[in-house]
Design a protein around this motif. Structure first.
Motif, PDB file in Angstrom:
ATOM      1  N   GLN A  78     -36.149  29.328 -31.653  1.00  0.00           N
ATOM      2  CA  GLN A  78     -37.371  30.088 -31.925  1.00  0.00           C
ATOM      3  C   GLN A  78     -37.948  29.808 -33.313  1.00  0.00           C
ATOM      4  O   GLN A  78     -39.060  30.230 -33.616  1.00  0.00           O
ATOM      5  N   LEU A  79     -37.221  29.085 -34.145  1.00  0.00           N
ATOM      6  CA  LEU A  79     -37.698  28.784 -35.492  1.00  0.00           C
ATOM      7  C   LEU A  79     -38.773  27.700 -35.477  1.00  0.00           C
ATOM      8  O   LEU A  79     -38.859  26.911 -34.544  1.00  0.00           O
ATOM      9  N   SER A  80     -39.540  27.659 -36.550  1.00  0.00           N
ATOM     10  CA  SER A  80     -40.528  26.593 -36.708  1.00  0.00           C
ATOM     11  C   SER A  80     -39.784  25.272 -36.912  1.00  0.00           C
ATOM     12  O   SER A  80     -38.619  25.271 -37.331  1.00  0.00           O
ATOM     13  N   PRO A  81     -40.442  24.150 -36.654  1.00  0.00           N
ATOM     14  CA  PRO A  81     -39.770  22.849 -36.829  1.00  0.00           C
ATOM     15  C   PRO A  81     -39.186  22.647 -38.233  1.00  0.00           C
ATOM     16  O   PRO A  81     -38.064  22.155 -38.367  1.00  0.00           O
ATOM     17  N   ILE A  82     -39.906  23.048 -39.244  1.00  0.00           N
ATOM     18  CA  ILE A  82     -39.397  22.854 -40.614  1.00  0.00           C
ATOM     19  C   ILE A  82     -38.163  23.715 -40.864  1.00  0.00           C
ATOM     20  O   ILE A  82     -37.198  23.276 -41.490  1.00  0.00           O
ATOM     21  N   ASN A  83     -38.168  24.951 -40.354  1.00  0.00           N
ATOM     22  CA  ASN A  83     -37.008  25.819 -40.541  1.00  0.00           C
ATOM     23  C   ASN A  83     -35.809  25.319 -39.741  1.00  0.00           C
ATOM     24  O   ASN A  83     -34.666  25.474 -40.165  1.00  0.00           O
ATOM     25  N   LYS A  84     -36.053  24.702 -38.582  1.00  0.00           N
ATOM     26  CA  LYS A  84     -34.962  24.076 -37.824  1.00  0.00           C
ATOM     27  C   LYS A  84     -34.322  22.971 -38.661  1.00  0.00           C
ATOM     28  O   LYS A  84     -33.101  22.822 -38.681  1.00  0.00           O
ATOM     29  N   GLU A  85     -35.157  22.204 -39.352  1.00  0.00           N
ATOM     30  CA  GLU A  85     -34.628  21.141 -40.216  1.00  0.00           C
ATOM     31  C   GLU A  85     -33.776  21.731 -41.335  1.00  0.00           C
ATOM     32  O   GLU A  85     -32.727  21.180 -41.674  1.00  0.00           O
ATOM     33  N   TYR A  86     -34.213  22.833 -41.916  1.00  0.00           N
ATOM     34  CA  TYR A  86     -33.441  23.487 -42.970  1.00  0.00           C
ATOM     35  C   TYR A  86     -32.081  23.952 -42.437  1.00  0.00           C
ATOM     36  O   TYR A  86     -31.059  23.779 -43.097  1.00  0.00           O
ATOM     37  N   VAL A  87     -32.086  24.553 -41.256  1.00  0.00           N
ATOM     38  CA  VAL A  87     -30.832  25.018 -40.657  1.00  0.00           C
ATOM     39  C   VAL A  87     -29.880  23.847 -40.458  1.00  0.00           C
ATOM     40  O   VAL A  87     -28.698  23.923 -40.799  1.00  0.00           O
ATOM     41  N   MET A  88     -30.395  22.746 -39.922  1.00  0.00           N
ATOM     42  CA  MET A  88     -29.556  21.569 -39.694  1.00  0.00           C
ATOM     43  C   MET A  88     -29.024  21.018 -41.021  1.00  0.00           C
ATOM     44  O   MET A  88     -27.862  20.597 -41.100  1.00  0.00           O
ATOM     45  N   ALA A  89     -29.843  21.023 -42.054  1.00  0.00           N
ATOM     46  CA  ALA A  89     -29.396  20.524 -43.359  1.00  0.00           C
ATOM     47  C   ALA A  89     -28.261  21.391 -43.906  1.00  0.00           C
ATOM     48  O   ALA A  89     -27.283  20.869 -44.466  1.00  0.00           O
ATOM     49  N   VAL A  90     -28.362  22.694 -43.726  1.00  0.00           N
ATOM     50  CA  VAL A  90     -27.309  23.597 -44.199  1.00  0.00           C
ATOM     51  C   VAL A  90     -26.018  23.354 -43.411  1.00  0.00           C
ATOM     52  O   VAL A  90     -24.931  23.270 -43.985  1.00  0.00           O
TER      53      VAL A  90
END
Length: 104
Positions: A78-90
């Motif tokens: 449900q996150l925006s694409p940019i926030n999905k990228e942040y989650v994956m980076a973490v």
């Protein structure tokens, strides 16, 4: 999947509480908490809500047959694409840290 009583046990131990301490916090006895954890009896909705509150988890988690990984995947989706990228980076950063520490 875990039974509701097993989930109470796991969450209680994660909070480092004894059955007596959990019972005191929700207004019942250690014996009753033990019966809940062994699925010998079910708490009222009011007591279940107090248990969830003390254990800092949702009532849904305690009573439903939910796979936590599925719930997390739904939230991430449900996150925006940019926030999905942040989650994956973490996640990748934690994986790298554990690898360096020899935990993987």
């Amino acid at each position: 999947m875990s039974a509701p009583g097993e989930k109470v046990t796991i969450a209680r131990k994660q909070k480092k509480l004894t059955q007596t301490e959990l019972g005191d916090n929700v207004g019942t006895s250690r014996d009753i908490i033990g019966k809940y954890e062994r699925d010998e009896t079910k708490p009222s909705i009011e007591v279940a809500a107090k248990i969830a509150d003390v254990l800092d988890c949702s009532l849904d988690y305690l009573i439903k047959d939910i796979n936590p990984e599925d719930e997390l995947a739904k939230k991430i989706e449900q996150l925006s694409p940019i926030n999905k990228e942040y989650v994956m980076a973490v996640i990748e950063a934690f994986e790298a840290k554990e690898k360096l520490q020899g935990k993987r």
